[in-house]
Design a protein around this motif. Structure first.
Motif, PDB file in Angstrom:
ATOM      1  N   UNK A  27      86.226  21.015  59.309  1.00  0.00           N
ATOM      2  CA  UNK A  27      85.740  22.359  59.599  1.00  0.00           C
ATOM      3  C   UNK A  27      84.263  22.270  59.994  1.00  0.00           C
ATOM      4  N   UNK A  28      83.402  23.028  59.334  1.00  0.00           N
ATOM      5  CA  UNK A  28      82.006  23.042  59.734  1.00  0.00           C
ATOM      6  C   UNK A  28      81.252  21.849  59.163  1.00  0.00           C
ATOM      7  N   UNK A  34      79.735  19.737  61.843  1.00  0.00           N
ATOM      8  CA  UNK A  34      78.481  20.161  62.481  1.00  0.00           C
ATOM      9  C   UNK A  34      77.299  19.946  61.533  1.00  0.00           C
ATOM     10  N   UNK A  35      77.550  19.970  60.224  1.00  0.00           N
ATOM     11  CA  UNK A  35      76.481  19.692  59.264  1.00  0.00           C
ATOM     12  C   UNK A  35      76.112  18.216  59.332  1.00  0.00           C
ATOM     13  N   UNK A  80      73.941  17.640  62.381  1.00  0.00           N
ATOM     14  CA  UNK A  80      72.549  18.049  62.157  1.00  0.00           C
ATOM     15  C   UNK A  80      71.827  17.007  61.304  1.00  0.00           C
ATOM     16  N   UNK A  81      72.529  16.478  60.311  1.00  0.00           N
ATOM     17  CA  UNK A  81      71.952  15.478  59.407  1.00  0.00           C
ATOM     18  C   UNK A  81      71.586  14.198  60.169  1.00  0.00           C
ATOM     19  N   UNK A 136      68.610  14.610  62.519  1.00  0.00           N
ATOM     20  CA  UNK A 136      67.321  14.621  61.813  1.00  0.00           C
ATOM     21  C   UNK A 136      66.935  13.210  61.388  1.00  0.00           C
ATOM     22  N   UNK A 152      73.862  18.605  47.656  1.00  0.00           N
ATOM     23  CA  UNK A 152      74.756  19.668  48.125  1.00  0.00           C
ATOM     24  C   UNK A 152      74.988  20.644  46.982  1.00  0.00           C
ATOM     25  N   UNK A 154      78.834  26.288  50.200  1.00  0.00           N
ATOM     26  CA  UNK A 154      79.916  26.493  51.166  1.00  0.00           C
ATOM     27  C   UNK A 154      80.335  25.216  51.862  1.00  0.00           C
ATOM     28  N   UNK A 155      79.982  24.071  51.281  1.00  0.00           N
ATOM     29  CA  UNK A 155      80.332  22.789  51.884  1.00  0.00           C
ATOM     30  C   UNK A 155      81.138  21.968  50.877  1.00  0.00           C
ATOM     31  N   UNK A 175      71.570  22.958  51.035  1.00  0.00           N
ATOM     32  CA  UNK A 175      72.003  21.658  51.562  1.00  0.00           C
ATOM     33  C   UNK A 175      70.711  20.946  51.931  1.00  0.00           C
ATOM     34  N   UNK A 176      70.360  19.886  51.209  1.00  0.00           N
ATOM     35  CA  UNK A 176      69.043  19.269  51.406  1.00  0.00           C
ATOM     36  C   UNK A 176      69.135  17.777  51.706  1.00  0.00           C
ATOM     37  N   UNK A 177      68.359  17.347  52.700  1.00  0.00           N
ATOM     38  CA  UNK A 177      68.190  15.917  52.951  1.00  0.00           C
ATOM     39  C   UNK A 177      66.980  15.499  52.126  1.00  0.00           C
TER      40      UNK A 177
END
Lengths: 112, 248
Positions: free
Chosen positions: A1-2, A5-6, A9-10, A13, A33, A38-39, A103-105
């Motif tokens: 699902x999404x 796309x996460x 993005x990760x 970056x 997370x 929502x992940x 949601x953090x890197x």
């Protein structure tokens, strides 16, 4: 699902940071997370496995820390019972989510 | 390459980032938000399952305003994996609408909305822009679009446990439109109090409007809420307008 796309993005970056540092290889990513972000962690892992091939992250281990949800009253600090109404038992004010929706890197480990 | 002894082993560097993974989306969303505020547009991110009545709600909103003799300018961006069917329906009802076809993406994001605003002529003149998200109760909750308010459409046919099964999207909702209430006589097992209790367990400030798009019941109260949200939109200074319109 999404989750795909996460991951996109990760990795984007991480690749930008690697370019800044002059890194050739990324060894490890540490992410946090939130449980209410929502992940789905396992879906994120699967998406990562699919996506990282052919990128700088191809050999990078993905370390995921799951952050539990914390609701509290921003006025008096009271904590609710789990699964109950989201109002402060003392002040009757709506509760705030203190933790668990991000949601953090956090960190990247690279070879330069 | 190791500098200290020239051994040729790679040097390991650990960099602390501490950034949101969706920081890029957040930046574009903030940009969209500035645009909406600069032009006094109430942007509504309208989410819900496929078939929950999102498009019908937009149509009913336009009809109800017209019936009151008020005519705020209403427009829509319609997100779907495929087809322009919702867009066609809305335009047939006199609502300017642009479709965002996502292909396989199960949600809209800030970049898609930004691109759509570039394609939509005269969105600046709208009073209310409904951004009809892709039908889905999971993914849209995660992506800020730059909206002023989030609304989730939940039809009475979906079951009272929906908010408990999909807590994230209900938690980020400013209001829930409980749709298709004209069907309640055919749904004796549906208990509106049970739905209200489920919302109280997932929304710190539960707010819901029981609505029938078909016969108009409940729509006036929903419109009153939209009007209150419009009135609260910030007053825009000339400087803010100039900053928000850079090169666009």
């Amino acid at each position: 699902m999404h989750e795909y796309s996460i991951v996109a993005a990760l990795v984007e970056r991480v690749e930008a940071e690697a370019a800044l540092q002059g890194a050739r290889v990324v060894r490890r990513l540490k992410v946090q997370i939130g449980e209410a972000a929502g992940v789905e962690v396992e879906l994120l892992r699967s998406a990562y496995e699919l996506f990282r091939a052919g990128t700088l992250c191809a050999g990078a281990e993905l370390e995921i820390e799951s952050v539990p949800v914390l609701w509290a009253c921003s006025c008096c600090g009271a904590l609710p019972e789990r699964g109950g109404v989201l109002r402060c038992p003392s002040c009757a004010l709506p509760l705030s989510m203190v933790r668990g929706d991000d949601l953090t890197l956090r960190q990247i480990e690279m070879e330069v | 390459m190791c500098d200290s002894c020239g051994c040729g082993d790679p040097e390991i560097v650990t960099v602390e980032i501490q950034e949101r993974i969706l920081a890029g989306n957040a930046r574009t969303a903030a940009h969209n938000r500035e645009h909406f505020a600069a032009h006094g547009v109430l942007a509504v991110n309208l989410m819900g399952s496929p078939g929950s009545g999102k498009t019908a709600l937009i149509e009913a909103t336009a009809r109800a305003y017209a019936a009151r003799g008020e005519a705020p300018r209403i427009g829509a961006l319609s997100g779907d994996l495929d087809t322009d069917l919702d867009g066609e329906r809305l335009r047939a009802a006199g609502i300017p609408a642009l479709t965002i076809t996502t292909g396989s993406a199960c949600h809209l994001d800030a970049k898609l909305v930004h691109q759509a605003l570039h394609r939509m002529r005269d969105w600046h003149d709208l009073d209310i822009l409904f951004i009809e998200n892709v039908g889905n109760l999971v993914c849209p909750a995660v992506y800020d679009l730059g909206q002023t308010v989030n609304v989730v459409a939940l039809s009475v046919t979906e079951g009272a446990d929906k908010p408990l099964k999909y807590p994230v999207i209900f938690r980020v909702a400013d209001a829930v439109a409980l749709t298709k209430i004209d069907l309640l006589p055919h749904l004796p097992e549906v208990d509106l109090d049970q739905i209200a209790r489920a919302l109280a367990r997932t929304m710190p400030e539960p707010r819901s409007f029981a609505i029938s798009a078909r016969d108009g019941s409940g729509v006036p109260a929903w419109i009153d809420w939209l009007e209150a949200k419009r009135v609260k939109a910030p007053v825009i200074s000339v400087r803010a307008l100039a900053e928000a319109s850079h090169g666009h």
